[in-house]
Scaffold this motif. Structure first.
Motif: not given
Ligand SMILES: NC(=O)NCCC(=O)O
Ligand SMILES: [Zn+2]
Ligand SMILES: [Zn+2]
Length: 470
Positions: A56-57, A264-265, A313-315, A344-347
């Motif tokens: 996740d970058p 993902p969003q 993700s931009d978590q 992120r990955v699952s979506i």
């Protein structure tokens, strides 16, 4: 102890094949058919995919922002990341003007060291270019921080001016760093938000209406042009709209060294979420904002065609109660961001691979390999190869499940993707050969994640990779 993962379908960015993976001392020592199980713990991955651990970058853990601090720290955030199949994160280290860069870096090390369960690196925010900053940057690179972040928005908070961006691009070229930009026009946003508030428009939807796609497209185009002028390299984070994709595509077609990330969003949610009743729209406040639905198609097409190359993700999580509600009477006070690290990955697998929008190998490239190459982690991470770290995900591609805050591992009180049905789930996750998630149970330890020094930009990029595939 030696481990042998047998019978899995191994997937890399270029290949898909059945085989066994032998792991010793944290690295992959052999890949083949019917490898000898002697002296090894054998893990049967029949019927499952084995992916390189996702990277996740783009994360913000334990980050002060919007008058509060993100809910997930390096412990809860990296545990959630691991459940989602991510084995390395690169978090944004924030700097303060007038303060040595090293102070900020030390602060970020202290946040992560005892807590992270997976490996981590840092990007460094550049808010100003002074003699002191110029003097410190070579040491920053030596410490393995080889990407710099410039904010073109968040006026009077993080925003840097164009001169700072340009000089950062020039320094990055000299030092072998990749410049990342948050591309929105902060000055125009300031004007539009003041106007909205003066008209009494305080609801969450005005967050989106005061940051239209043109504002992201303009800033993206400006950053691309400055990159071309500096003959430097640029990575545009969290691309949300057609206008920004177009500017990145034009720059790449002109031969500029420009890359783009989406999240993902932006792929699955749209602007209407900000209009949810009872202030629930605040859960969906990001910058850039969620867009009208037609932008999703542009993002998926860009991922498929290689105009956008990565998914971050931009978590940046805040509780709904007690944090998002800081903006109950004024949308500009809603902390920006949401919880996304775990899904992120699952979506991308469910909405991308399963729905035929991208291939399985593209999925691995977008979530892992290309990120490793751009950010100086390849081939140690980002692939399944002899000599690489044994960061591996054993993935069930058939299981169907519903995403919910009731079952997620993030510390936050709601889920961005509540109620969404996805196909596929990481079953077991290994970091440098050790299980951290085994049969969907957490078996890791806070502090076992290691800081990774990253190589300079370009060390793992073949020049032909910068060609847009149309
Ligand atoms: N994206 C967002 O709304 N929050 C996190 C900070 C940033 O990436 O701009
Ligand atoms: Zn941003
Ligand atoms: Zn961010």
């Amino acid at each position: 102890m030696k481990k042998l993962i047998i019978n899995g379908i191994i997937v890399t960015a270029s290949d898909t094949y059945q085989g066994d993976i032998c792991i010793e001392n944290g690295v992959i020592t052999a890949i083949g058919k019917s490898l000898s199980p002697e002296g090894a713990e054998v893990i049967d991955a029949s019927g499952r995919y084995v992916f390189p651990g996702a990277i996740d970058p783009h994360t913000h853990l334990d980050m002060p922002f919007g008058g509060t601090v993100t809910k997930d720290d390096f412990e809860t955030g990296t545990i959630a990341a691991a459940f989602g199949g991510t084995t390395t994160i690169i978090d944004f280290c924030l700097t303060n003007k007038g303060e040595p860069l090293q102070t900020a870096i030390n602060t970020w090390h202290a946040k992560a060291k005892e807590k992270a369960v997976i490996d981590y690196g840092f990007h460094l925010m550049i808010g100003e270019i002074t003699d002191e900053v110029l003097q410190e940057l070579p040491k920053v690179i030596q410490e393995g921080i080889t990407s710099f972040k410039v904010f073109m928005a968040y006026k009077n908070v993080f925003q840097a001016d164009d001169g700072t961006l340009y000089r950062t691009l020039l320094e990055a070229k000299k030092l072998g760093a990749l410049v990342m930009v948050h591309a929105e026009n902060g000055d125009v946003i300031e004007y539009l938000t003041k106007q909205a508030l003066a008209e009494g428009n305080t609801d969450p939807i005005y967050h989106a209406l005061t940051r239209p796609p043109e504002i992201e497209g303009e800033a993206t185009g400006r950053a691309c042009q400055l990159t071309g002028l500096a003959n430097s390299q640029l990575y545009v984070v969290h691309v949300s709209c057609r206008e920004a994709v177009q500017k990145i595509t034009e720059a790449r077609n002109a031969g500029f060294d420009v890359w783009g990330e989406t999240c993902p969003q932006y792929l699955v949610l749209d602007q209407s979420y900000l209009e949810k009743p009872n202030f629930e729209g605040a859960k969906y406040v990001w910058s850039p904002p969620l867009r009208e639905k037609h932008h999703q198609e542009a993002l998926w097409t860009a991922l498929k065609n290689g105009q956008l190359q990565t998914l971050g993700s931009d978590q940046c999580s805040f509780d709904f109660y007690g944090q998002k509600d800081l903006g109950k009477d004024d949308f500009t006070k809603i902390p920006n961001g949401g919880p996304t690290i775990e899904d992120r990955v699952s979506i991308l697998f469910s909405e991308g691979v399963k729905k035929g929008r991208i291939s399985l190998n593209q999925f691995v490239d977008i979530t892992s390999t290309k990120i490793a190459k751009l950010f100086g982690l390849f081939p140690r991470k980002g692939t399944i190869a002899v000599g690489s770290d044994a960061d591996l995900v054993i993935f069930d591609p058939y299981v169907e499940r519903v995403i919910s805050a009731r079952t997620h591992h993030m510390a936050v009180d709601y889920s961005t993707f509540e109620g969404m049905c996805v196909t596929g789930e990481p079953v077991s996750v290994l970091s440098r050969g050790e299980f951290i998630v085994r049969d969907k149970q957490f078996v890791g330890k806070p502090g076992q994640g290691q800081y990774v020094k990253r190589a300079q930009y370009g060390s793992a990029l073949a020049s032909k990779e910068n060609v847009t595939v149309l």
